[in-house]
Each structure stands twice: as structure tokens, then as C-alpha cells.
Design an enzyme around this catalytic site. Sequence first.
Site, short mmCIF file in Angstrom:
data_model
loop_
_atom_site.label_atom_id
_atom_site.label_comp_id
_atom_site.label_asym_id
_atom_site.label_seq_id
_atom_site.Cartn_x
_atom_site.Cartn_y
_atom_site.Cartn_z
N GLU A 7 38.85 38.48 31.11
CA GLU A 7 37.52 38.94 31.81
C GLU A 7 37.70 40.84 31.34
OE1 GLU A 7 33.49 38.55 33.49
OE2 GLU A 7 34.48 36.63 33.10
N ASP A 105 36.55 34.46 33.83
CA ASP A 105 36.16 33.66 35.29
C ASP A 105 35.82 32.48 34.99
OD1 ASP A 105 37.11 36.15 36.36
OD2 ASP A 105 34.88 36.74 37.06
N TYR A 311 39.02 32.69 43.37
CA TYR A 311 37.80 33.01 43.06
C TYR A 311 36.96 33.41 44.37
CZ TYR A 311 34.56 34.09 39.43
OH TYR A 311 33.67 34.57 38.45
#
EC number: 5.6.2.1
Length: 936
Positions: A7, A105, A311
Site C-alpha cells: 500500500e 492493508d 494493525y
Amino acid sequence: MHLIIAEKNIVAERIAAFLAGKQKVHTKRDGAATEYTFGDTVVMGLRGHVVELDFTKGYSNWRSEEHPPRSLINADIEKHPTEKKIVALMQKHAKKADRITIATDYDTEGELIGMEAYELVRAVNQKVTVDRARFSAITKDEITKAIADAQEIDFNLAAAGETRQVIDLVWGASLTRFLSIAAHRGADSILSVGRVQSPTLAMIVDREKEIEAFVPEKYWMLTLTAKIAGEEVSARHVHGRFTVKEEADAALAGTRDPVTVREVITGKKTDKAPTPLDTTALIVGAGRLGLSAASAMNKAEDLYMRGFISYPRTDNTAYPKSLNLRQHLKMFAGGEFERDANHVLANMRAVPTRGKKETTDHPPIYPTSKGTRAEIGDDATWKLYEFIVRRFFATLSPDAEWKTLKVNLTADTEPYTITGGRLIVPGWRTVYPYSKAEEAILPEFAVGDRLTLTDKNCEEKETQPPARYSQSRLIQRMEELGLGTKSTRHEVISKLIGRKYIEGNPMKPTIVGRAVTESLEKFADTITAPTMTKTLEESMENIAAGTKTMNAVLTESKTMLSSIFDDLEENKEAIGQDLMDRTREEQTVGQCPVCGAPLRIRRAGNSQFIGCSGYPKCTFNTSLPPATWGNAVKMNEVCPIHQLNHVQLLRKGAPAWKIGCPLCSHIKTNAEAFKMLPGMTDAGIERLNSVHIYAISELAGISADDLMFRLNTSRDEADKMIQDAETVLGLLRKRTELKKFISSHVAPRRGRGHSKVSAAFIGKGIVDIASLAGAKKSDVMAAGLSEAETDTLLTEAKRVVNIATMKQYGVPAITLKKYVAAGYEDPKAFVAAHPAGLSLATGASVTTVCKHQKMVAEQIGAEPPKSLSKAAFDDGIASLTPLEIEPEHLTALAFAGVYSCTLLKGAAVQTLSRQTGIDREQLTEYKNKAKKVCGK
């Protein structure tokens, strides 16, 4: 070839390092596009979304009659690449790849970004295998496993993300256009409306109304102080709040000796350890550390991408069984948290704590690697990392235990109670300092003990209004109401701040934020209610679950929005007038001190000021810093002297700059200039201010008759004051020019701003560019400039002064520009130059050059060069043409007075070489050609 698409670039770099092992990773950069290659693998990072959604051609004109705001509901939408170099690089490698792995992600937004990459890849390679790596931490083990166990793209999840993108675009664009057009707002002051933004703002506005409508009620609290065994203790009346004063007074009067212990109750209380962090809990905790929601998420994202935490966008509050918690504790060996980690390992609870929410996409937020202060960087990010580490420790630690004590007393017949607590098992509190645990240790009590009453008190209090929302509390409330997602809630708050709809933390609405909300609540309250937004959010979750289609939800959205437009269009004129009436107040700070008309904040591009609405009859105004420093916003606080609202500057990502009362600020700013007038005192300045003369420019621009009338003074005094003001104003203009000059040539540094350098120069008598041009080098360097900076500044100052002098001497600007470009702005150098050389160097006619040289020579008292006729010059240059002399050599020869074949033939080579810088061999060749062409 295996292409891996991450990303962001920082993640791509880490993935390449993890997978390469001992192989060397080769990095290649081309602007925003970077690739990391090892063996047969290429890893590259996107910049988030590399394509954007927009309406098809024809919908960009807000004022279009063909495409009014409502037409956007059904307008066609297309995708455009935004990062062309990245897209080109990705497609270049995709053509050759036999496997492509999307490693964005793992959430709705990441899946959508991955799908965008998938579509771009498929556009150039229909057959290549495309898979999806899903991970919750950027660590070697997790990345390696994710790539090895890659799965398919979740197109349902991506479709949910794209649906949200489309809906937010259509709702935001159509409603924003409608409201802005109705209120006659320009491009620099649009009234933004959004599907999530508007109900969120409505919560803040409604809370402010609750606070304003709140009527405090008085109540009374009774306490006593008594002694037992020489130790003083405090007790409160068991009745709690007395709402009737007479009852409180009667209870106070009845509070008297003897004070007797009637009951002693001991017990234990379990103080449960906190649960694992989800996104909302992280933002709440970060708020207590002083971080805004947006700042907390940005810093958490940075920690995640650098591999320090898992995350940060998750709803999960239960660790998965696969997570090796002991191993994660052991990794802190040898670091700052080693002692606490070892304590947790030695006292680890059997099962970690867990919250009410459990999901399967990501675990709760926890540390994934050991970090040091130096590695993490800035102090705020370190504090956030430490909070995450310690929260992780706390979830693995035993509960704390308290010993509690409650003592019931009577003071004669009035009942009182004392409570205390002692922490007997610290448990999780040993490693988690973010939750206060204040002990209240009491002396020993026994039933029947008598205490000595030493004091009694009846304290009058008032009920308090509901508190404004903090950013973290608002995010909690948004989550409860289903507004936005864990990934977007903090962005919604940032947008409200950026639009100047809210300010402060705790947050309150600005005048314009309140105006927009109240108008919408009055005419189209569906927009401000959370119900509609929550319904759409649930529908998008159904898309992700595969139980609804994108088209079905978009149709549902269009139906809702069409219904809203029915209400809006029916009341367009009323809405527009309502908004204009309400937002006009947003700009009004009070009455003009000169004429009494409304005084308003005005903007023109980046300039902003406070001006009288009675202009042009009344010209009163006060300056404000440019909008680049922040947009000027009216505050509720009012100046007790001038009855004007205070003003502050708001800029995204920066604390508010409170200017205060604009007139007080204006007076203070101009006081220094007034004091430059001969004999001016503070009393004199107050005298001028009392007749509405606040700036030196106003004094310089006033007529003598008007000043005589205002100050009740003589003509001579009025004339002198105006003349002195004109002198000071001229000096101030020169100082301003000097400061601008400094700012354009000297880079600011910490502790050495342009204002500080200017002040240092003035202290040395350098008050304008002219005095700077003639200043001593040591005086300039004393202001904190380096030798190189000083040399540059002095050279440029002399250049500016010379150009101004040449203008003063009468050299026309258009020709002077040519002389300056050729390096002949110095009057002496200009007069000394040969006119033939100047003519060739600048393209100006030799006649014009001679005329200007004569004009300047007369001004500086120098002898002008011998006049050269146009015919002689043209003939001479024409005679040199057959020699094929290089243009720069031809100009150099002309400056040396050699502008014809005859003059070249008779010139001394050695002298000419020294004058022109042309090699002697080259000059000899030119001279020999001249002899052949011109004859001996």
C-alpha cells in the site's frame, strides 16, 4: 517474475528486506515510483489510492443550469489515475509477471486499494495469477507467512469500500453545492455537507444548545471533621445532596457531639485489569496523553508500518489463541521495559483479559517488536508506543485487589459515613500508570468509639451542565451510533476542524458550523440525524458479507438523497436567506469605532483584515496576518474596552493563534510607529486613539483641517504632526522593504527569524536597503548571518540600490531590464562600458546606449564614452560577419572597443586577450582572417 504490491513505499521496503534474506535488494527510484528487486521478485509501494473517482465531463461547473446539484445523484462516475508514474511502473512489471501478490492493508479501504491495483494489472495482463496477502503486523514471520499463504481478493469487501467512496462523493458534492449556491458562497467559503460529517456536527451543536439551555440548581453538601486517637478524619452526610436549604441547615444544626461509631464494614474489591486495545480505546487513551484523534492515528500508522505495533484499525478486543503472548513478553529483554515484562512473565494471569468485541480480521493492537526512544523518534510517538506496550502488559497481569472499609457514624442524631480503601494486591497497576489508584487509608475503628467533633461544614454547590465532547468521547459516541468506521471517524473530526465548523478540545461549534446545522435541522433534518447514515453503513456491511449488492445499496442511497433534495429544493430561498443571515454574524466582530456600522472579517485571496461595512464612506480597517498563518475566526470572548469579539487564527494541524481584540491588537501594533514621532508620549497616543486615529498611515493621510478639529489644536501643530507622520511612514516603508528583502535572501533558522535579523540591523543603523548596501560586513554578520550569506546579501543590496539609482537617473525600465540582465546596473560600470559592447549584449540600439550613458555620466560627474553613430556601428559589425566570430567573442571584442574588421586588424593580440578573456591563438586566427578580408 513475482510482483508484490504494497500500500505504501515504506511497507514495500520492509517486505523486500524480510523476503530477500541474505540476497542484496536493489532499489530503483523514479519520482514517486520506487521498486525493490531481489532475485526474481519485485516489490513496489503505492501511495494509497492511485486512482480517484470523479463525475464525468460536464459536472465541474457549479453554476451550470444543465447540471444543477440534484443531477449529481444520478451522474456517471469514472476513475482517473492520480499517480501516473506508479501506475506505469506497476503495469510495466505486470506485463512480465507470472505471479502478482496484493499486499495492501487488510481492511475495507486496503481491499479497495488492492482491487484498484488488480484492475490496473488485469488491463495489461489477463492471465497472470493474482493473489492476496493478509497480515496484521509488518514483521518478518507474519509477512513471510502471509505471502506463502496468499488467498484470493475479497471482492465483496472491496465493493463495500467502493460503495462508500461513491456514496460519500455523491452526497458530499451534491449537498455542498446546493447549500453553498443557496447561501451565495464563493469557492473560498463553501458550506461543506457530508453523510457522516453532518450528523457528527449536529451532535456537537446539540450539546452546545444543551449547555446554553442548562439552568443550574443549587444544592448543599454536609461534611464534618473529627478526631480519633489524635488523627483527624472527614465524613460526609449520608443524605448526599440537600436540595432544600432549610433541610440542610437543620441537619447542620443537628450535627453535634457525641460523634459515635455505629457500624464498621470491611470488605474486598476486585479491580479488573483493562481489556485489549481496539481503535476507539487507543484514541481514548491517546487523548489522555494529549494527542488529538488524527494525530494518534497518524502516529499509530507510522508505528505499524515500521513494525513496532500491530494493525491499528481494529474492532477486536480479544487476543487470538494463535498469538504467542509469552514470546512477545520475552522480546522486551534488554530494553527499557525488561523489568516490567519480567514481572508480568512471573505473575502472568492464566487467561488474558478480553472485551466484548471479537472479530477475525485483525487482533487487538499490541506491540510486535521492541523499540527504543531513539528508534521511535519524537516524544509524542514514544508516549503512544509506551502506552500500547503497557496496555499489553496490563491485559496479561492479574487483577488488583483492594481492602475496603466503610464506617457509619452519628453526630448526635445525624448520620455520616467515611469510606476508605487500601491496595493490597497491585496486580496490573504495577505496570500500567494510566489509571489513578488513590488510597484512602483510615485509622482503626471499633463500634462504640467516640470521636471529637472539630468542625462541620455546609457547602453550597451548583449542578453543572453536560460536558462538551472531547475528540475521544465523540469517537466513542460515533461508534455507538454507527457513524463512520474505525478508519474514518478521526478523519471526519479533522474535516470539521478544517472547515472551521468546530474548534477547541473539548469541541464547540463555530458560528458557521452552528448555522449550517440549524438550517439543515430546520429544513432537512434527515441529513443531521444518525439514522440514515447508520442504515447505509449497515447496508455496506451487508455488501462485505455478500448479502447485498453494490447496485442495490447505491439505489437505496439515491432514493434517500432524492427525498432529501425534495425538502431542500422546496425551501431553497428560505435556506439561502437563513444561512446568509446566520453566517453574516460569523464575520461580524462588533461596531466600527468610527461610524458604528458592523465591523466584519474580510478576505481577498490570502489577505484578510477587519473592515467597516460602511466602506467607502468609512475606511476604518485593521490588518490581520495572511490566511497562510490560519483563517481568521470570531471568538465568543468580548473585549471589555472596545466591545469587539476576540479573533483567532485556525490552521489544520496547528494550535489556534489567539490574536485577541482586533482593535487592542491594532493599537498595540501601531504604538511603536507613533513613538517614532518627535516628542510623542503614551498620553499623546491615547489622545490620537480617542479621536479614532489608530495608525501612522491614518495620521499621515488626514487633512490638516480635520486634525485641527479632532484634536482641537492649532494649524501649525496639525501641519507638523502630519509632516512628521509622513516622514515616519516613509521610514517604515523602507524598513518593510528591508524585511521583505531579507526574507527573500536569508533562510530562517531556529532562533533567527526574519524579524529578529531586521531588528538587529536596525540596532546597527541599517534601516533600509540603501544603508544595507553600504554597511560594514561585520555589522551584517553580527545579526547571526554566515560570511557567505552576508556576501550574498550585500551584493544583492548593492544591485537593488544601483537599479533604483539608474531609474532615478532616467533610464527607462524596459531598457534598464536589459542592462541589468547583462550585468551593468552599477552606474559607474555602465558609463565605463563601451557602447558597442552594451549594444550587442543587450540588443539595445547603440544610439540609445550612448544617450543613456551620457545621461548617467552627467548625474555622477563622469566623462561619458565617445559617442558612436549607428551607421559606424552597423558597418563595423557587418565587416566582421565574414570572419565567423562566435557571438560571445564578438560581444567581448565590442566591450574592448573592437567592433570592426579594421579595429581588429590593428589590435594587439596580447592586450586584447587580457581584456576579453579570449585565447591568444583564437584571436590570432581572427586577426589573420581580418587581414585577408579587409586587406593589408
